[in-house]
Design a protein around this motif. Structure first.
Motif, PDB file in Angstrom:
ATOM      1  N   UNK A  42       0.835  -1.207   0.000  1.00 13.25           N
ATOM      2  CA  UNK A  42       0.000   0.000   0.000  1.00 13.25           C
ATOM      3  C   UNK A  42       0.868   1.256   0.000  1.00 13.25           C
ATOM      4  N   UNK A  43       1.924   1.270   0.805  1.00 16.78           N
ATOM      5  CA  UNK A  43       2.801   2.439   0.886  1.00 16.78           C
ATOM      6  C   UNK A  43       3.495   2.703  -0.455  1.00 16.78           C
ATOM      7  N   UNK A  44       3.948   1.619  -1.102  1.00 24.31           N
ATOM      8  CA  UNK A  44       4.593   1.775  -2.409  1.00 24.31           C
ATOM      9  C   UNK A  44       3.607   2.353  -3.419  1.00 24.31           C
ATOM     10  N   UNK A  45       2.382   1.834  -3.400  1.00 20.00           N
ATOM     11  CA  UNK A  45       1.357   2.332  -4.317  1.00 20.00           C
ATOM     12  C   UNK A  45       1.066   3.807  -4.066  1.00 20.00           C
ATOM     13  N   UNK A  46       0.909   4.187  -2.789  1.00 19.27           N
ATOM     14  CA  UNK A  46       0.616   5.580  -2.446  1.00 19.27           C
ATOM     15  C   UNK A  46       1.745   6.502  -2.892  1.00 19.27           C
ATOM     16  N   UNK A  47       2.990   6.073  -2.645  1.00 19.01           N
ATOM     17  CA  UNK A  47       4.134   6.905  -3.015  1.00 19.01           C
ATOM     18  C   UNK A  47       4.225   7.077  -4.530  1.00 19.01           C
ATOM     19  N   UNK A  48       4.057   5.981  -5.260  1.00 22.78           N
ATOM     20  CA  UNK A  48       4.186   6.047  -6.719  1.00 22.78           C
ATOM     21  C   UNK A  48       3.090   6.897  -7.342  1.00 22.78           C
ATOM     22  N   UNK A  49       1.831   6.597  -6.997  1.00 23.64           N
ATOM     23  CA  UNK A  49       0.707   7.330  -7.588  1.00 23.64           C
ATOM     24  C   UNK A  49       0.761   8.802  -7.194  1.00 23.64           C
ATOM     25  N   UNK A  50       1.067   9.072  -5.912  1.00 22.61           N
ATOM     26  CA  UNK A  50       1.138  10.460  -5.452  1.00 22.61           C
ATOM     27  C   UNK A  50       2.223  11.246  -6.157  1.00 22.61           C
ATOM     28  N   UNK A  95      -5.458  14.645 -10.567  1.00 26.10           N
ATOM     29  CA  UNK A  95      -6.146  15.138  -9.375  1.00 26.10           C
ATOM     30  C   UNK A  95      -6.862  13.999  -8.648  1.00 26.10           C
ATOM     31  N   UNK A  96      -7.551  13.155  -9.411  1.00 28.15           N
ATOM     32  CA  UNK A  96      -8.225  12.004  -8.811  1.00 28.15           C
ATOM     33  C   UNK A  96      -7.209  11.020  -8.235  1.00 28.15           C
ATOM     34  N   UNK A  97      -6.068  10.872  -8.899  1.00 25.27           N
ATOM     35  CA  UNK A  97      -5.039   9.949  -8.427  1.00 25.27           C
ATOM     36  C   UNK A  97      -4.498  10.364  -7.063  1.00 25.27           C
ATOM     37  N   UNK A  98      -4.460  11.654  -6.774  1.00 21.46           N
ATOM     38  CA  UNK A  98      -4.015  12.125  -5.462  1.00 21.46           C
ATOM     39  C   UNK A  98      -4.933  11.629  -4.355  1.00 21.46           C
ATOM     40  N   UNK A  99      -6.235  11.601  -4.627  1.00 24.62           N
ATOM     41  CA  UNK A  99      -7.195  11.088  -3.651  1.00 24.62           C
ATOM     42  C   UNK A  99      -6.931   9.604  -3.390  1.00 24.62           C
ATOM     43  N   UNK A 100      -6.680   8.856  -4.442  1.00 25.38           N
ATOM     44  CA  UNK A 100      -6.388   7.429  -4.311  1.00 25.38           C
ATOM     45  C   UNK A 100      -5.117   7.213  -3.493  1.00 25.38           C
ATOM     46  N   UNK A 101      -4.118   8.052  -3.691  1.00 30.86           N
ATOM     47  CA  UNK A 101      -2.866   7.921  -2.943  1.00 30.86           C
ATOM     48  C   UNK A 101      -3.102   8.098  -1.444  1.00 30.86           C
TER      49      UNK A 101
END
Length: 207
Positions: free
Chosen positions: A89-97, A181-187
């Protein structure tokens, strides 16, 4: 929580492995399609979506690992599986953000990808079904790792919706900034899920 009969526990563990393998197979297909479409359209969102698919595949392998051999009854293995899923989850959040911020800052305009739109439109309604099935099995087994792996599938559905909206607005209205912008919410959601999994939260209450 009432202890499950051995035969019922074995049945649920087999179901958990089957659901995990089913998810892994789809995520590999999803990764290939998203990566090809992303490269063709120069879309960071699609490439990021493909990266998410690989991370979800990793989470699925973690659940298969958890319910194999001597780890079947190991609380240590359960905790380790939770932490491995949290890291994903952390890797996904960092990459997408990071990619979302970079895209917004640079003003990169991706091309139109109808293949990507089709992929997102298919994934958005199907991933919640897989996520709910995994959560149900995880709750019955009292396995937070399995529940959190299902939560990652639900996150994939959210990301699919965000991707679909972003790609459609880019294709139809030229609003290139909608997708990052939507990807930031997902992150942010991914970061929250990762923290809960790392702390060992979110088994029965997550369902």
């Amino acid at each position: 929580m009432t202890a499950l009969p051995p035969a019922e526990r074995v049945r649920l563990q087999r179901r958990a492995r089957l659901l995990a393998w089913s998810g892994i197979a789809w995520h590999l297909i999803e990764f290939a399609v998203a990566l090809a479409a992303g490269i063709a359209a120069s879309s960071i969102a699609l490439i990021g979506f493909g990266a998410d698919s690989l991370i979800e595949g990793f989470a699925g392998f973690t659940v298969v690992w958890l319910f194999t051999g001597r780890r079947l009854r190991s609380e240590t293995a359960e905790r380790r599986a939770q932490q491995l899923i949290a890291v994903s989850f952390f890797v996904l959040a960092a990459y997408v953000g990071e990619e979302a911020v970079r895209t917004l800052a640079s003003g990169d305009h991706p091309g139109t990808s109808w293949l990507g739109i089709g992929l997102a439109a298919f994934t958005a309604p199907t991933m919640p079904l897989l996520a709910l099935a995994k959560r149900r099995v995880g709750t019955e087994l009292n396995s937070s790792a399995t529940v959190k792996e299902g939560a990652q599938n639900m996150l994939c559905a959210y990301l699919s919706v965000a991707l679909l909206i972003g790609l459609l607005l880019n294709a139809v209205a030229g609003w290139w900034w909608a997708d990052p912008s939507a990807a930031l919410v997902i992150a942010v959601v991914a970061l929250k899920e990762g923290r809960e999994s790392w702390r060992g939260e979110g088994c029965c209450e997550a369902c």
